[in-house]
Design an enzyme around this catalytic site. Structure first.
Site, short mmCIF file in Angstrom:
data_model
loop_
_atom_site.label_atom_id
_atom_site.label_comp_id
_atom_site.label_asym_id
_atom_site.label_seq_id
_atom_site.Cartn_x
_atom_site.Cartn_y
_atom_site.Cartn_z
N TYR A 55 46.32 50.54 21.19
CA TYR A 55 47.69 50.21 20.77
C TYR A 55 48.32 51.38 20.03
CZ TYR A 55 49.81 45.83 21.93
OH TYR A 55 50.48 44.86 22.61
N ASP A 201 70.45 58.29 37.39
CA ASP A 201 69.18 57.63 37.64
C ASP A 201 68.54 58.36 38.81
OD1 ASP A 201 67.12 56.05 38.50
OD2 ASP A 201 68.25 54.16 38.48
N THR A 227 62.01 57.00 37.46
CA THR A 227 60.66 56.47 37.60
C THR A 227 59.75 57.68 37.79
OG1 THR A 227 60.90 56.31 40.01
CG2 THR A 227 61.39 54.32 38.73
N LYS A 230 57.73 57.83 42.44
CA LYS A 230 58.29 58.01 43.77
C LYS A 230 58.02 59.47 44.22
CE LYS A 230 61.21 54.07 42.93
NZ LYS A 230 62.56 53.51 42.73
N ARG A 236 52.95 54.37 38.31
CA ARG A 236 54.15 53.55 38.12
C ARG A 236 54.55 53.63 36.65
NH1 ARG A 236 54.08 51.26 42.82
NH2 ARG A 236 56.20 50.56 42.50
#
Ligand SMILES: *Cc1c(COP(=O)(O)O)cnc(C)c1O
Length: 419
Positions: A55, A201, A227, A230, A236
């Site tokens: 964490y 984006d 992201t 891609k 991811r």
């Protein structure tokens, strides 16, 4: 990473079996979904590591938990690498994925009901750019721009006209199904004229930008989201990059405003992907993606298919199936049956619905990673056209499936992985 899945087979044979089947599907098929790719084994190792145990709420040097000295090293490397590759003033690598990253920007800058401009989904925009079923469209007042009905290019004059009329607080550019270059500088100029914040984006384009085959949004655009899975070919995940003046506000929205602990295994894998993206081989890969897409586009046209905008400048192609008599849904299904993976997609001014639209979308990043070149693209264009025009012909489907398997076998994937 244990490449033979020994422990997994022992603990959970059901999941191990499905996982093995999925790996074989990836190996034996031709992956043409433009948002997908194959990460390296180094990225997989970082992703499947004990970093997932930790964490780390907060940021480097300001954590709400002890024991974060090594996580700080990892997050710092990810940030510094991204800054260098994109010429970004500030980077946040904690967003869980592209969709939350976009919402984090809206909630940083806007109040519910405020006006934003984004690209229409049917014209290539993303759900999070204001579609009415998405939280973005439900909370904010989106004005949507599209492409010109004749040439299918973004109509910058229309964008400016809409911006002057509706005075949005943010103007978003960047798309999920737009086969041409996006003029970031032009968007930034329009935003300046109406005192809006400009946002890009670049989820689909990040790898192409680093590879030098698509313009960089910086230094023109104020805020950039992307992201990492891609064309960038990482895990991811997502990143937000911005000019310094927005840094504090955005960091506060990501944590504690929106998220809890960052996914440290993902952060490490992003850092690894960025390291790979800094190598000369990545530039070669990016150039080959575009060469492959152009060759595939030409082959589809030579085999009697119609392309939105007539071709491509980037990694993706949008096929207009209207004249073929099959819908996007049928084409996707028949292609899947032979091991060619594409996705059904709306086309500009589509008369059909998102669940059964008039187009399919394809792209070359994943096959390029596997080492496919122009010669194979030409053949794949023929195969796709054959299936589209004969979606229920068992002889043709069977023959095509065999050719697909042969092509896949000639470009092995994850060959060290024994399952
Ligand atoms: C893929 C994509 C996203 C969303 O990313 P997720 O990680 O699937 O949430 C956002 N914007 C654009 C333009 C995309 O292509």
């Amino acid at each position: 990473m244990r490449y033979n899945l020994t422990m997994l087979k022992k603990t959970d044979p059901q999941i191990a079996k499905s996982l093995a089947k999925e790996i074989n599907r990836q190996r034996q098929g031709l992956e043409l979904i433009p948002s997908e790719n194959f990460v390296s084994e180094a990225v997989l190792e970082a992703l499947g590591s004990p970093l997932t145990n930790k964490y780390s709420e907060g940021y480097v040097g300001k954590r709400y938990y002890g024991g974060n000295q090594f996580i700080d090293e990892i997050e710092t490397l990810a940030i510094e690498r991204a800054k260098k590759l994109f010429y970004a003033e500030h980077v946040n690598v904690q967003p869980y994925s592209g969709s939350p990253a976009n919402l984090e920007i809206y909630f940083s800058l806007l109040q519910p009901g405020d006006t934003i401009m984004g690209m229409n989904l049917a014209h290539g925009g993303h759900l999070t750019h204001g579609h009415k079923v998405n939280l973005s469209g439900r909370i904010f007042n989106f004005v949507q721009y599209g492409v010109n009905p004749k040439n299918h290019l973004i109509d910058y004059k229309e964008v400016e006209k809409l911006a002057k009329k509706y005075r949005p607080k943010i103007i978003i550019c960047g798309a999920t199904a737009y086969p041409r270059i996006i003029k970031f500088k032009k968007f930034a100029e329009i935003a300046k004229k109406v005192k809006a914040v400009s946002m890009a984006d670049i989820a689909h384009l990040a790898g192409l930008i680093i590879g030098g085959v698509h313009p960089n949004p910086f230094p023109f655009i104020d805020i950039v989201t992307t992201t990492t899975h891609k064309t960038l070919r990482g895990p991811r995940g997502a990143m937000i990059m911005c000019k310094k003046e927005y840094a504090e506000m955005i960091d506060k929205t990501v944590f504690p405003g929106f998220q809890g602990g960052p996914h440290n295994h993902t952060t490490a894998a992003i850092a690894v992907a960025l390291k790979e993206a800094s190598l000369p081989s990545f530039k070669k890969y990016a150039r080959q993606i575009v060469k492959n897409a152009k060759t595939l586009a030409q082959s589809l046209k030579d085999n009697n298919l119609t392309l939105i905008s007539g071709g491509t400048d980037n990694h993706l192609i949008l096929v207009d199936l209207t004249k073929t008599g099959v819908t996007g849904k049928q084409a996707e299904k028949s292609l899947e049956a032979v091991g060619i993976y594409v996705n059904k997609n709306m086309i500009p001014y589509d008369q059909r619905t998102p669940f059964n639209p008039s187009g399919i979308r394809l792209g070359t990043p994943a096959l390029t990673t596997r080492g496919f070149k122009e010669k194979e693209m030409k053949i794949i264009g023929q195969l796709i056209s054959q299936v589209v025009y004969n979606p229920e012909n068992p002889v043709i489907l069977k023959k095509t499936a065999r050719q697909v398997k042969e092509l896949a076998r000639s470009h092995p994937l994850y060959s060290k992985l024994k399952i």
